[in-house]
Design a protein around this motif. Structure first.
Motif, PDB file in Angstrom:
ATOM      1  N   THR A 201       0.789  -1.233  -0.071  1.00  0.00           N
ATOM      2  CA  THR A 201       0.050  -0.170   0.055  1.00  0.00           C
ATOM      3  C   THR A 201       0.874   1.426  -0.208  1.00  0.00           C
ATOM      4  O   THR A 201       0.629   2.256  -0.707  1.00  0.00           O
ATOM      5  CB  THR A 201      -0.979   0.097   1.204  1.00  0.00           C
ATOM      6  OG1 THR A 201      -1.587  -1.216   1.225  1.00  0.00           O
ATOM      7  CG2 THR A 201      -1.899   1.214   1.052  1.00  0.00           C
ATOM      8  N   ILE A 202       1.883   1.372   0.851  1.00  0.00           N
ATOM      9  CA  ILE A 202       2.854   2.294   0.851  1.00  0.00           C
ATOM     10  C   ILE A 202       3.379   2.605  -0.515  1.00  0.00           C
ATOM     11  O   ILE A 202       3.452   3.491  -0.966  1.00  0.00           O
ATOM     12  CB  ILE A 202       4.106   2.114   1.853  1.00  0.00           C
ATOM     13  CG1 ILE A 202       3.352   2.131   3.310  1.00  0.00           C
ATOM     14  CG2 ILE A 202       5.081   3.210   1.636  1.00  0.00           C
ATOM     15  CD1 ILE A 202       4.432   1.877   4.472  1.00  0.00           C
ATOM     16  N   SER A 203       3.812   1.379  -1.271  1.00  0.00           N
ATOM     17  CA  SER A 203       4.485   1.367  -2.386  1.00  0.00           C
ATOM     18  C   SER A 203       3.495   2.098  -3.678  1.00  0.00           C
ATOM     19  O   SER A 203       3.957   2.990  -4.440  1.00  0.00           O
ATOM     20  CB  SER A 203       4.716   0.352  -3.176  1.00  0.00           C
ATOM     21  OG  SER A 203       5.405   0.238  -4.305  1.00  0.00           O
ATOM     22  N   ARG A 204       2.168   1.940  -3.606  1.00  0.00           N
ATOM     23  CA  ARG A 204       1.249   2.380  -4.369  1.00  0.00           C
ATOM     24  C   ARG A 204       1.102   3.930  -4.207  1.00  0.00           C
ATOM     25  O   ARG A 204       0.999   4.669  -4.902  1.00  0.00           O
ATOM     26  CB  ARG A 204      -0.160   1.739  -4.143  1.00  0.00           C
ATOM     27  CG  ARG A 204      -0.194   0.295  -5.024  1.00  0.00           C
ATOM     28  CD  ARG A 204      -1.730  -0.047  -5.185  1.00  0.00           C
ATOM     29  NE  ARG A 204      -2.294  -0.213  -4.003  1.00  0.00           N
ATOM     30  CZ  ARG A 204      -2.574  -1.202  -3.125  1.00  0.00           C
ATOM     31  NH1 ARG A 204      -1.936  -2.279  -3.364  1.00  0.00           N
ATOM     32  NH2 ARG A 204      -3.067  -1.339  -1.888  1.00  0.00           N
ATOM     33  N   MET A 210       4.693  10.036  -7.084  1.00  0.00           N
ATOM     34  CA  MET A 210       5.518  10.325  -8.278  1.00  0.00           C
ATOM     35  C   MET A 210       4.776  10.654  -9.384  1.00  0.00           C
ATOM     36  O   MET A 210       5.000  11.462 -10.311  1.00  0.00           O
ATOM     37  CB  MET A 210       6.252   9.188  -8.441  1.00  0.00           C
ATOM     38  CG  MET A 210       7.408   8.656  -7.513  1.00  0.00           C
ATOM     39  SD  MET A 210       8.493  10.146  -7.143  1.00  0.00           S
ATOM     40  CE  MET A 210       9.360   9.918  -8.899  1.00  0.00           C
ATOM     41  N   ASP A 211       3.412  10.157  -9.741  1.00  0.00           N
ATOM     42  CA  ASP A 211       2.836  10.198 -11.093  1.00  0.00           C
ATOM     43  C   ASP A 211       2.292  11.784 -10.729  1.00  0.00           C
ATOM     44  O   ASP A 211       2.124  12.544 -11.778  1.00  0.00           O
ATOM     45  CB  ASP A 211       1.673   9.188 -10.961  1.00  0.00           C
ATOM     46  CG  ASP A 211       0.770   9.344 -12.155  1.00  0.00           C
ATOM     47  OD1 ASP A 211       1.479   9.382 -13.460  1.00  0.00           O
ATOM     48  OD2 ASP A 211      -0.322   9.695 -12.021  1.00  0.00           O
ATOM     49  N   GLU A 212       1.851  12.324  -9.691  1.00  0.00           N
ATOM     50  CA  GLU A 212       1.261  13.565  -9.588  1.00  0.00           C
ATOM     51  C   GLU A 212       2.227  14.465  -9.865  1.00  0.00           C
ATOM     52  O   GLU A 212       2.359  15.575 -10.491  1.00  0.00           O
ATOM     53  CB  GLU A 212       0.743  13.852  -8.185  1.00  0.00           C
ATOM     54  CG  GLU A 212      -0.431  13.335  -7.740  1.00  0.00           C
ATOM     55  CD  GLU A 212      -1.710  13.376  -8.639  1.00  0.00           C
ATOM     56  OE1 GLU A 212      -1.473  14.611  -9.151  1.00  0.00           O
ATOM     57  OE2 GLU A 212      -2.687  12.634  -8.795  1.00  0.00           O
ATOM     58  N   ILE A 213       3.548  14.359  -9.554  1.00  0.00           N
ATOM     59  CA  ILE A 213       4.805  15.252  -9.735  1.00  0.00           C
ATOM     60  C   ILE A 213       5.010  15.187 -11.307  1.00  0.00           C
ATOM     61  O   ILE A 213       5.118  16.398 -11.956  1.00  0.00           O
ATOM     62  CB  ILE A 213       6.094  14.775  -8.916  1.00  0.00           C
ATOM     63  CG1 ILE A 213       5.967  15.042  -7.364  1.00  0.00           C
ATOM     64  CG2 ILE A 213       7.196  15.400  -9.335  1.00  0.00           C
ATOM     65  CD1 ILE A 213       6.877  14.206  -6.560  1.00  0.00           C
ATOM     66  N   GLN A 214       5.172  14.034 -11.744  1.00  0.00           N
ATOM     67  CA  GLN A 214       5.004  14.114 -13.185  1.00  0.00           C
ATOM     68  C   GLN A 214       4.151  14.784 -13.911  1.00  0.00           C
ATOM     69  O   GLN A 214       4.386  15.296 -15.179  1.00  0.00           O
ATOM     70  CB  GLN A 214       5.384  12.497 -13.820  1.00  0.00           C
ATOM     71  CG  GLN A 214       6.544  11.758 -13.305  1.00  0.00           C
ATOM     72  CD  GLN A 214       7.811  12.385 -14.041  1.00  0.00           C
ATOM     73  OE1 GLN A 214       8.661  12.898 -13.346  1.00  0.00           O
ATOM     74  NE2 GLN A 214       8.065  12.067 -15.301  1.00  0.00           N
ATOM     75  N   THR A 215       2.903  14.550 -13.785  1.00  0.00           N
ATOM     76  CA  THR A 215       2.021  15.299 -14.047  1.00  0.00           C
ATOM     77  C   THR A 215       1.930  16.861 -14.325  1.00  0.00           C
ATOM     78  O   THR A 215       1.773  17.458 -15.209  1.00  0.00           O
ATOM     79  CB  THR A 215       0.531  15.083 -13.503  1.00  0.00           C
ATOM     80  OG1 THR A 215       0.280  13.543 -13.539  1.00  0.00           O
ATOM     81  CG2 THR A 215      -0.665  15.789 -14.087  1.00  0.00           C
TER      82      THR A 215
END
Length: 380
Positions: A201-204, A210-215
């Motif tokens: 869960t922590i990994s997700r 990270m995905d939000e930062i990339q967005t």
């Protein structure tokens, strides 16, 4: 008697050409006005009663990359800045249904009633650039008639920074908070199976952050014109499976169902799969957020000659006043500074994938977002 041009909001009639030329000449020869207009650090435009430009200062011309005002005399403000809705109706700027929510036309109409009016407006141009403007419309009358002094401030950078900061900090803090909370739990768990579950869960959560930062990085690059699509072969079904997998354990799904339509014949596609997945992911996220408990969101695609039409459907509908502003940057139904998903769909899909993004929404049929993209993207 000629038939009046139809309008869905403000009057469509325009001044005669001779009157435009007369008014324009009067203001062009007004030495005091010209000195004041060039001395202030504000874009200034003077409009006639038909909301047409009869004078513009150098700052406004510079904003439009023009050396003189010849090409914009007689145009309305939305037409001058190339607003995507200024050409939706025959009557031009101010006459479409979308214009009802425009702060610029609202301020101009109020000034024509004798009131000084200041408003903000969001404009998407035909080239998919997004403008945030603060406008002030002031009534002005002299022996030549009634006019509006229209002052324009470009606050796009201010709004962009404000929006991105709010979205970034909101989403990243949420993810970081979740990771922090789960980390605390992990210290108190002894069972190996439970430790593994919490760790996953922590990994997700970390991947989501990270995905939000990339967005945010991608959208900033797209708005600057620095984003370079990376083309690769994929298939339509692969893209949909990737999106479903992305949301399979996302908290937004909860007790809702995300399904791929049945009996789809897979289609090969040459595009930027990362950008396209992000657009489809935003469509799915919006659909899930808009759907009540136990609702179903379905995603699909079909071949249309040289394009592939992807669609995301849910049974909820969008109110008309929201529909009219949906693709504008920083507009959101979720609160101030939360509007980025639908805006980025159109920005990325149309400017970088050379596609078309739109939606249909009604109480009877629910809401469907579409993106049609070339099967073989050519960036030349």
């Amino acid at each position: 008697m000629p038939e009046k041009t139809k309008t869905r909001f403000a009057p469509a009639e325009r001044a005669e050409q001779y009157q435009l030329e007369t008014d324009s000449l009067v203001f062009a020869n007004n030495i005091i006005l010209n000195k004041i207009a060039e001395a202030v650090s504000t874009m200034l435009v003077i409009l006639n009663q038909q909301r047409q430009i009869v004078f513009a200062n150098k700052l406004f011309l510079d904003f439009l990359d023009l050396t003189n005002s010849n090409s914009i005399i007689g145009k309305r403000p939305g037409e001058a800045v190339n607003c995507i809705h200024a050409f939706a109706e025959e009557g031009g700027c101010g006459t479409s249904e979308f214009c009802r929510t425009c702060g610029a036309i609202g301020a101009i109409l109020e000034s024509q009633m004798g009131l000084k009016s200041e408003k903000e407006c969001r404009i998407v141009t035909c080239s998919q650039d997004a403008l945030d403007l603060r406008v002030t419309a002031t009534p002005y009358t002299d022996e030549n008639g009634e006019f509006t002094i229209f002052a324009v401030h470009d606050i796009s950078h201010e709004k962009r920074r404000e929006m991105l900061e709010r979205v970034f900090f909101h989403d990243v803090l949420n993810s970081a908070g979740g990771i922090s909370g789960l980390s605390s739990i992990l210290q108190e768990v002894n069972d190996a199976g439970d430790i593994k579950t919490v760790a996953k869960t922590i990994s997700r959560a970390a991947n989501n952050m990270m995905d939000e930062i990339q967005t945010q990085r991608q959208i900033i690059a797209a708005e600057r014109g620095d984003l370079e699509p990376v083309l690769a072969f994929s298939t339509a079904m692969t893209l949909l499976n990737d999106v479903v997998d992305l949301f399979s354990k996302h908290e937004i799904v909860k007790d809702k169902e995300l399904v791929i339509s049945e009996n789809l014949d897979d289609i090969s596609i040459y595009t930027d799969p990362v950008i396209l997945r992000r657009i489809l992911g935003n469509m799915v996220k919006n659909a899930l957020e808009a759907s009540p408990s136990k609702a179903t969101v379905s995603i699909s695609f079909q071949e249309k000659k040289d394009t592939i039409l992807f669609s995301v459907h849910n049974n909820s509908w969008i109110k008309r006043e929201v529909q009219l502003q949906l693709f504008k940057r920083s507009f959101s139904t979720k609160g101030a500074g939360r509007g980025i998903g639908t805006y980025s769909m159109k920005l990325l899909g149309e400017k970088y994938l050379k596609g078309k993004v739109w939606f249909q929404s009604s109480q009877e049929k629910g809401t469907t977002f579409f993106i049609a993209v070339p099967k073989n993207l050519d960036l030349k």
